[in-house]
Structure formats: C-alpha cells, structure tokens
Scaffold this motif. Structure first.
Motif, PDB file in Angstrom:
ATOM      1  N   VAL A  47       0.870  -1.175   0.000  1.00 43.35           N
ATOM      2  CA  VAL A  47       0.000   0.000   0.000  1.00 43.35           C
ATOM      3  C   VAL A  47       0.909   1.227   0.000  1.00 43.35           C
ATOM      4  N   GLY A  48       1.056   1.849  -1.134  1.00 36.71           N
ATOM      5  CA  GLY A  48       1.900   3.031  -1.222  1.00 36.71           C
ATOM      6  C   GLY A  48       1.169   4.258  -0.713  1.00 36.71           C
ATOM      7  N   ASN A  49       1.835   5.024   0.114  1.00 30.68           N
ATOM      8  CA  ASN A  49       1.228   6.218   0.703  1.00 30.68           C
ATOM      9  C   ASN A  49       1.739   7.484   0.038  1.00 30.68           C
ATOM     10  N   CYS A  50       1.089   8.595   0.357  1.00 32.48           N
ATOM     11  CA  CYS A  50       1.472   9.879  -0.234  1.00 32.48           C
ATOM     12  C   CYS A  50       2.716  10.462   0.421  1.00 32.48           C
ATOM     13  N   LEU A 460      -6.624  10.581   1.345  1.00 36.60           N
ATOM     14  CA  LEU A 460      -7.927  10.292   0.761  1.00 36.60           C
ATOM     15  C   LEU A 460      -7.742   9.615  -0.591  1.00 36.60           C
ATOM     16  N   SER A 461      -6.689  10.004  -1.308  1.00 35.01           N
ATOM     17  CA  SER A 461      -6.438   9.416  -2.621  1.00 35.01           C
ATOM     18  C   SER A 461      -6.098   7.933  -2.515  1.00 35.01           C
ATOM     19  N   THR A 462      -5.396   7.545  -1.462  1.00 34.48           N
ATOM     20  CA  THR A 462      -5.058   6.133  -1.281  1.00 34.48           C
ATOM     21  C   THR A 462      -6.301   5.324  -0.945  1.00 34.48           C
ATOM     22  N   ILE A 463      -7.173   5.899  -0.120  1.00 35.50           N
ATOM     23  CA  ILE A 463      -8.449   5.242   0.203  1.00 35.50           C
ATOM     24  C   ILE A 463      -9.250   5.022  -1.074  1.00 35.50           C
ATOM     25  N   ILE A 464      -9.288   6.027  -1.937  1.00 38.48           N
ATOM     26  CA  ILE A 464     -10.011   5.920  -3.209  1.00 38.48           C
ATOM     27  C   ILE A 464      -9.346   4.897  -4.121  1.00 38.48           C
ATOM     28  N   HIS A 465      -8.038   4.986  -4.228  1.00 36.64           N
ATOM     29  CA  HIS A 465      -7.286   4.110  -5.128  1.00 36.64           C
ATOM     30  C   HIS A 465      -7.491   2.634  -4.786  1.00 36.64           C
ATOM     31  N   HIS A 466      -7.572   2.319  -3.501  1.00 41.37           N
ATOM     32  CA  HIS A 466      -7.710   0.930  -3.082  1.00 41.37           C
ATOM     33  C   HIS A 466      -9.166   0.516  -2.838  1.00 41.37           C
ATOM     34  N   LYS A 467     -10.100   1.412  -3.187  1.00 41.98           N
ATOM     35  CA  LYS A 467     -11.528   1.097  -3.115  1.00 41.98           C
ATOM     36  C   LYS A 467     -11.947   0.575  -1.731  1.00 41.98           C
ATOM     37  N   LEU A 468     -11.509   1.297  -0.715  1.00 45.33           N
ATOM     38  CA  LEU A 468     -11.891   0.945   0.646  1.00 45.33           C
ATOM     39  C   LEU A 468     -13.260   1.541   0.966  1.00 45.33           C
ATOM     40  N   ASP A 469     -14.019   0.821   1.781  1.00 46.43           N
ATOM     41  CA  ASP A 469     -15.366   1.273   2.138  1.00 46.43           C
ATOM     42  C   ASP A 469     -15.292   2.203   3.348  1.00 46.43           C
TER      43      ASP A 469
END
Length: 575
Positions: A47-50, A460-469
């Motif tokens: 999981v790559g972070n910003c 927020l972009s990582t949450i979106i990228h990994h399609k987390l609920d």
C-alpha cells in the motif's frame, strides 16, 4: 536458489506475514527499492502512501485492529518524516515495525559523503534518534545473525506492544539466509510462574473484591495492547458491577451490557469516588485521558492491572503478565462472594434527547453526536479526530464488535485520516481471512474537523485508489474550534483556509460513475441530518462516501464549551 535458503528481505516479510500482517505501508525511495521488490513475492500487499508520515499513521491504525502493522521507508529523509507517527505509536502502545532501507555497507564503512546524509560520514545519527521512540532496534549487517536478530526484534514488538526499527542495507537485501527459522512461529512465551508473588497478588485482589461494598470496573485502553479484551469482557459480565471506560478504552467492552455506563467523565466523579473498589484494567492515566487528571481514580480504592504488574493501593506485585493474571483471577473468583452494588446510575441507552425542530441548524450542544448512534452497526470501525469529534465520540452508543479510535495522549492533529486508511485495510484483511466476527461486509467511519483534514488530506487518494469502504464526516466549523476553546477564540492563528471539501474525492481520482462512484452530501439542519443518515447510498454504498457537516465555529461538546466560557469570562473581566 537452494530451497533451504531465501533472500533476507523475504525472510523478514514472511515473518511479518506469519504474525498477521497482510498489507504493508510505505513510500519508495532509492535505498529501499530493491527491498520493495520482495514484498509481493513474500505474500504481502503493498500500500503506497502519499508521504512517510501518513504511512506511519496508517501502520499504526492497522496495528490497533490487526495486532501488528508495518511500514517501509528510505534512509534519513524518509524515516525522519515518519518519526512523529512512530512516536505516537510508542506513546499509545501500537505495535508497529518500521523497516528502513539504508545505503550499502561499503558506503557506511567508508564514511562516503552521499545524499540523505549530513555529508560528514556519520551514518548512526538516525539510529540514535529513533532509539528514543522504539522499544528495540537492529541494523542488519551480518547474514549469519540476521534471521535471529529479526526474530528478536519482532518478539520485542509483540511483548511491549510498541514500535521497533529494523534497518537493511541495500546490499543485504538479496543475501541468502536459511529458511529453517520460518518453521517455528514467533510467539510471546508462556509466563514463567512466580508462585509466591502470584499467590500474594491473587490473595490481595480477591480480599479487596470480597470485602468491597461498592465495587466498580474501569476499562482503559491498554486492555487492547496486551490482548485482554475477551478476558475483561468476561469479567464485566461475570461480576455485573457498574463499569465505565476511559476515552482510550471506549469500544473495548460491550456497551450494550446493562452494567456498562459509557465513558467516565467529570459528571460521574461523585459516584466513582463513593466506590470502595475501582478495578482498573489496562490503565493509561495521561492528562488527556483523564480530563486533566480529574477522573483518575483514587489510589487508596484502586486495583491497577498493568501490563506486567498488579498494584493494590501502594503494593506492587511484579512479573505477572496481565492476561495470565486475569485468567487466574477469574478461575479463583468465588461468584457466591461477589458483592452486589446497588446504585442509581442510568444506562446511556435510557437517556432521551429532546426533540429538535427540523429547520434548526445542527449543533453539538443539541446532541449531534449522540443522535448519530443508530447509524452504527456491528463490525464498524469508528474514528474521531483530535478536536471536537474526539470529545463528541464519547457520546456514541456503540453496538457489539464495534471499535473506536479517539484522541488519547499523543494528539497529533491529522492522525485519524491515514489511521482510517490503515484500520480499513486491516478490516478488509480480516474479512478476507474469515476472522472478522463472522461479518462479511463492514465500514470504517471517520469524523474529522476541517483543520485536521487539511493536515493529511492526501491519503484520501489512497483510500479511493484501493476502493476501501470508508465514510468521512467532515465537520466544517471554520477552523480549529478546539484551539479556540482553549485560547485565542478570535485569533487569526486558529483560522484555516476555506476549502471546497466535497470536491476532494474528484480531485483525488474518485470514480464519477459505477459501483465505486464518489458520493457526497451536506448537512446543515436537523432535517438534512435525518435524510442523509437514512440515504441508502451512504448506509450501504461502496467506496468513499463523504458528508460535510456545517457547524458554528464556537459550537463544541460540553467539556470544551466549559473552557470557552471560562475564557470569555476572563476576557470580560479585563474590560
């Protein structure tokens, strides 16, 4: 490659996989790139972070759900960016493994003047910096001892539930080591019995229990850190004694039990002080976890069950791991001698909130936080960021198997958004393992103020990228309301830039259509609140859902309003 050997990097990552780490966080850098090549072959998800700070926060959030978390950064610039998160994990007992890729051994030994250093040939500065915020450290430099050193460090992480640091020089990454060590798991060793100490402690605690007339239980947050949640819940049910949690302990005991009365606050102090026994599990008595020490139980009535010791008044019985001790205490407890405690406490679920006109603006003082409780369901992970959400979260009535994160001691503003990413990933990984309370779908719900949101919004972009609920409730109260309440209510330094927050999902790449299309809502009035909380897309939708809640900048939970009123009175007295 010899089947009895494998690269050192894979030995480390496979060890983490054995301990329950399925996903690992971090940021690539030139000293860890070849190390990252081994993440996926070792069975882990990358999981790559910003940025590295957010990666540390995410690993912390992951660890509090999964029992251990990990991140990878590069030497110097990367690891120092993560240090604030590592320090918070140390303060609040989150078991995080910080893996740092470092320059090759030849560069270090020759004191080469290369980038990410101070150009003085000194390569141990960062080691010394991190010694203060980790419970164990190792720099892997010898392939013969490296597997054993990895095992030693990981065991320390589990034993103390605190961060550790492992550095791997670039040229050590591919070095082959024996696979033999992987055949045995790293486990906390069973306690070595201390018969005399154990018996003395059990006798002292049981005597206090049997002689008490008005006993109660306080569940604090280190109950999680040392794996005693199930034992403590069983004890709460067995005794039936009135039970409170600290803010740190909220969500660790079943709040639907009739004898569980929520977070211990100043309003309960009279009752608690009237008790002649306070059995405190996992105490963490920082000022911010005790309303500036106001609700710390009295020493003479307290029995403190600490990680490796039991304190009865001023007597301390050491070398007793708390999980083992609680198990022994429960076995020895004669339920026929347990005192009943009659009292007039009212269960939070029985407290009725007044009606609010639908057209009125939403306010915290009119019970906003409490009114959210029906929205939660079993399996949810709920997070309240430092600020008004952190205090408001005390009002939630949580269903069983619901976890809550709120400000405890470190209080690093912005922590909760990346921690939401980490917790949501842990939730997903546990569901994939069929280890999540027999629940196959769950949500992670974040409550965060506008000021905190601006600190770490990139994740927020990582949450979106990994399609987390994930559901985000953004409290837009025009700046740092908690700071306004403490000091400088009209000062410009408590203002923040006014963003168009609901544009954030689009900026960070959220789908505009399909199953994972971003959904956004606004809440201004109680009618809005009622409609939004019933919206099927919010309740059961997929991916990121974001709600902006508008509130006055001087609206806050009661405890903060008290601070604000003191400030106003003080300023008026100066006029």
């Amino acid at each position: 490659m010899d089947p009895d050997t494998l690269p050192l990097a894979q030995y480390l990552f496979k060890r983490l996989r054995q301990l329950g780490v399925d996903s690992i966080f971090g940021v690539p850098g030139d000293y860890n790139l070849t190390l990252l090549d081994h993440v996926v072959p070792s069975g882990l998800n990358w999981v790559g972070n910003c940025n590295e700070l957010n990666a540390g926060y995410a690993a912390d959030g992951y660890s509090r759900i999964k029992g251990i978390g990990a991140l990878v950064t590069t030497f110097g610039v990367g690891e120092l960016s993560a240090v604030n998160a590592i320090a918070g994990a140390y303060a609040e007992r989150a078991p995080v493994v910080h893996i740092v890729g470092t320059p090759m051994r030849a560069s270090q030994e020759s004191r080469a003047m290369i980038h990410h250093t101070f150009i003085d040939g000194e390569y141990q500065r960062f080691d010394r910096m991190q010694e203060h915020v980790t419970v164990a450290q190792v720099s892997l430099s010898d392939h013969r001892t490296a597997p054993a050193e990895i095992d030693r460090i990981l065991l320390q992480c589990l034993l103390h539930s605190r961060p550790v640091r492992i550095t791997i020089p670039v040229d050590m990454v591919p070095v082959l080591v024996p696979t033999a060590g992987l055949a045995s798991k790293i486990e906390i060793p069973p306690p070595v019995r201390q018969p005399q100490v154990e018996e003395a402690a059990l006798t002292a605690v049981l005597e206090r229990i049997y002689n008490a007339k008005k006993p109660m239980i306080l569940v604090d947050g280190e109950t999680r850190a040392f794996g005693t949640v199930n034992e403590v819940n069983h004890f709460v049910k067995t005794t039936g004694w009135p039970t409170f949690t600290s803010g740190f302990g909220k969500g660790l005991v079943d709040e639907t039990l009739p004898n569980v009365y929520g977070v211990y606050r100043p309003a309960h102090k009279g009752f608690v002080d009237s008790c002649d026994l306070v059995l405190a599990f996992g105490p963490h008595f920082s000022n911010t976890n005790t309303y500036i020490f106001l609700v710390r139980p009295q020493d003479e009535t307290s029995v403190l069950l600490n990680p490796t010791s039991i304190q009865v008044n001023k007597d301390i019985y050491r070398d007793l791991p708390v999980k083992y001790f609680i198990q022994q205490l429960t076995q020895r407890l004669d339920t026929s001698k347990i005192p009943a405690h009659k009292h007039n406490l009212v269960h939070p679920s029985a407290q009725v909130l007044p009606e609010v006109p639908p057209t009125d603006l939403v306010t915290q003082t009119a019970g906003f936080w409490r009114r959210l409780s029906p929205f939660f369901r079993s399996g949810d992970i709920v997070l309240g960021e430092t600020g008004t959400p952190g205090y408001g979260a005390n009002d939630f009535l949580l269903p069983p198997q619901t976890r809550l994160f709120k400000p405890v001691t470190w209080l690093s503003i912005g922590y909760m958004l990346p921690a939401t990413l980490g917790a949501s990933y842990a939730q997903r990984d546990l569901i994939a393992r069929n280890e999540y309370h027999n629940i196959s779908a769950a949500r992670t719900i974040l409550f965060i103020g506008d000021g905190s949101f601006q600190m770490t919004v990139q994740e927020l972009s990582t949450i979106i990228h990994h399609k987390l609920d994930v559901i985000v409730f953004l409290i837009n109260n025009d700046g740092y309301t908690i700071e306004r309440c403490i000091h400088g209510r009209n000062q410009a330094y408590n203002d923040v830039a006014r963003w168009r927050y609901l544009k954030a999902p689009e900026l960070f790449g959220a789908d505009q259509e399909g199953e994972y299309a971003s959904r956004t809502w606004e809440i201004r009035t109680w009618a809005d609140c009622d409609a939004v909380l019933k919206d099927e897309q919010l309740v059961n939708g997929k991916g990121l859902r974001m709600v902006e809640v508008f509130m006055d900048k001087f609206d806050a939970p009661d405890v903060l309003m008290n601070l604000l009123n003191v400030q106003i009175a003080r300023d008026n007295a100066k006029k």
